[in-house]
Write an enzyme that holds these catalytic residues in place. Structure first.
Site, PDB file in Angstrom:
ATOM      1  N   ASN A  72       2.471   1.746  -7.919  1.00  0.00           N
ATOM      2  CA  ASN A  72       3.044   1.553  -6.582  1.00  0.00           C
ATOM      3  C   ASN A  72       3.922   0.308  -6.647  1.00  0.00           C
ATOM      4  OD1 ASN A  72       3.606   1.099  -3.921  1.00  0.00           O
ATOM      5  ND2 ASN A  72       1.487   0.700  -3.288  1.00  0.00           N
ATOM      6  N   LYS A 113       5.750  -0.889  -4.453  1.00  0.00           N
ATOM      7  CA  LYS A 113       5.877  -1.557  -3.144  1.00  0.00           C
ATOM      8  C   LYS A 113       7.359  -1.864  -2.875  1.00  0.00           C
ATOM      9  CE  LYS A 113       1.120  -2.992  -3.559  1.00  0.00           C
ATOM     10  NZ  LYS A 113       0.046  -3.914  -3.216  1.00  0.00           N
ATOM     11  N   HIS A 122      -1.760   3.518   2.684  1.00  0.00           N
ATOM     12  CA  HIS A 122      -1.976   2.237   2.004  1.00  0.00           C
ATOM     13  C   HIS A 122      -2.406   1.184   3.029  1.00  0.00           C
ATOM     14  CE1 HIS A 122      -1.396  -1.342  -0.380  1.00  0.00           C
ATOM     15  NE2 HIS A 122      -1.409  -0.569  -1.437  1.00  0.00           N
ATOM     16  N   GLU A 144      -1.645  -1.789   3.348  1.00  0.00           N
ATOM     17  CA  GLU A 144      -0.550  -2.614   3.873  1.00  0.00           C
ATOM     18  C   GLU A 144       0.103  -1.915   5.067  1.00  0.00           C
ATOM     19  OE1 GLU A 144       1.465  -3.115   0.143  1.00  0.00           O
ATOM     20  OE2 GLU A 144      -0.121  -4.458  -0.537  1.00  0.00           O
ATOM     21  N   GLU A 147      -9.036   1.233  -2.691  1.00  0.00           N
ATOM     22  CA  GLU A 147      -8.393  -0.071  -2.867  1.00  0.00           C
ATOM     23  C   GLU A 147      -9.037  -1.066  -1.910  1.00  0.00           C
ATOM     24  OE1 GLU A 147      -4.209   0.438  -4.695  1.00  0.00           O
ATOM     25  OE2 GLU A 147      -3.993   0.458  -2.540  1.00  0.00           O
ATOM     26  N   GLY A 191      -3.554  -7.642  -4.821  1.00  0.00           N
ATOM     27  CA  GLY A 191      -2.623  -8.760  -4.993  1.00  0.00           C
ATOM     28  C   GLY A 191      -3.290 -10.118  -5.039  1.00  0.00           C
ATOM     29  N   SER A 198      -5.670  -5.386  -8.185  1.00  0.00           N
ATOM     30  CA  SER A 198      -5.666  -6.327  -9.306  1.00  0.00           C
ATOM     31  C   SER A 198      -6.095  -5.692 -10.627  1.00  0.00           C
ATOM     32  CB  SER A 198      -6.520  -7.562  -8.975  1.00  0.00           C
ATOM     33  OG  SER A 198      -5.978  -8.253  -7.862  1.00  0.00           O
TER      34      SER A 198
HETATM   35  P1  13P Z   1      -2.160  -5.020  -7.064  1.00  0.00           P
HETATM   36  O1  13P Z   1      -2.371  -4.215  -8.343  1.00  0.00           O
HETATM   37  O2  13P Z   1      -0.934  -5.858  -7.095  1.00  0.00           O
HETATM   38  O3  13P Z   1      -3.397  -5.754  -6.665  1.00  0.00           O
HETATM   39  O4  13P Z   1      -1.873  -3.934  -5.907  1.00  0.00           O
HETATM   40  C1  13P Z   1      -2.721  -2.856  -5.767  1.00  0.00           C
HETATM   41  C2  13P Z   1      -2.135  -1.927  -4.783  1.00  0.00           C
HETATM   42  O5  13P Z   1      -2.060  -2.229  -3.610  1.00  0.00           O
HETATM   43  C3  13P Z   1      -1.628  -0.632  -5.281  1.00  0.00           C
HETATM   44  O6  13P Z   1      -1.348   0.233  -4.232  1.00  0.00           O
END
Ligand code: 13P
Length: 272
Positions: free
Chosen positions: A11, A13, A99, A101, A181, A187, A225
């Site tokens: 992803n 982002k 997601h 976010e 997740e 992150g 992560s």
């Molecule tokens: P990170 O791998 O940067 O922690 O992000 C995970 C994520 O949100 C994938 O959708």
């Protein structure tokens, strides 16, 4: 033994530009072809404006690609939105929905996420549906109630799609993928331990009994992560079927190492 083909999805982002993407995709293609990872599904999900670039750059490659979101409406006066039919028109195979976010910053609800799942499935798109608890929810002992609520809603929508629902053809079991997740792991550099991930994944799978294959056919990815250093121990867990990768998906060497870890766990489990 795992019966499910592992999947590693990147992803991206809101990252990348044409020059960066071109370089990253070139390295990924070369790496995947060099290592021959046939036992593994690999997907990259760039931002919308780069889908066509990624489609061109990955033509003929085993790496599939997907979008990070889709509108729950079919078409019309929805300024700024992108429909499932547009994604299919470009050759898109997958879409991420729900997601955290987007659940947090765009206030997407379970109902919104299920509507996205339904329209994506109706157009034949594979769906990677994200779930996960916040730190506050975990620390106050609400992890299972939150995950249970999210999974039950998605499983109902996936079940409808697998029965045909609004779809031209029923959604095959392998086209519905869940991504666990934990929000506190995204992150932050603070991944869930393999044991915590396994515990959550086993719980999630226990709620999927109504789905085709009784939930045994549904891949559950871990995200938060994931790095080359922890991928192998996470993917070795019996209910962890690969990963949804954020930051490390933007570094070819790291993403390839994570794919290699998933492929190794898959062939290790097949060899047993
Ligand atoms: P990170 O791998 O940067 O922690 O992000 C995970 C994520 O949100 C994938 O959708």
């Amino acid at each position: 033994m795992k019966q499910r083909k592992p999947l590693v999805a990147g992803n991206w982002k809101m990252n990348g530009d044409t020059v960066f993407n071109d370089h990253l995709l070139g390295e990924l293609r070369a790496g995947i072809e060099r290592e021959s990872m046939a036992a593994l599904g690999i997907v990259v999900c760039p931002p919308y404006p780069y889908l066509a670039q990624v489609a061109n750059r990955l033509a003929g490659s085993p790496i599939e690609w997907g979008a990070q979101n889709v509108c729950e409406r079919p078409n019309g006066a929805f300024t700024g939105e992108v429909s499932a039919s547009m994604l299919v028109d470009l050759g898109c195979r997958w879409v991420i929905v729900g997601h955290s976010e987007r659940r947090q910053s765009m206030h997407e609800t379970d109902d919104d996420v299920c509507a996205k799942l339904a329209i994506a499935a109706a157009h034949g798109l594979g769906v990677i549906a994200c779930i996960g608890e916040t730190l506050d929810e975990r620390e106050s002992g609400r992890t299972e109630s939150v995950l249970g609520r999210q999974v039950d809603a998605l499983a109902r929508a996936a079940h409808d799609a697998q029965r045909g629902g609004d779809c031209a053809a029923p959604m095959p079991a392998e086209r519905f993928v869940l991504a666990y997740e934990p929000v506190w792991a995204i992150g932050t550099g603070r991944s869930a331990s393999a044991e915590i991930a396994q515990q959550a994944h086993a719980f999630i799978r226990s709620r999927l009994g109504a789905l085709d294959g009784g939930g045994q056919a549904t891949r559950i990815l871990y995200g938060g992560s994931v790095k080359p250093g922890n991928a192998r121990s996470l993917f070795a867990m019996p209910d962890v079927d690969g990963g949804l990768i954020g930051g490390a998906a933007l570094i070819a060497e790291d993403f390839l190492a994570i794919c290699g870890a998933a492929a190794a766990c898959s062939s290790a489990s097949t060899a047993r």
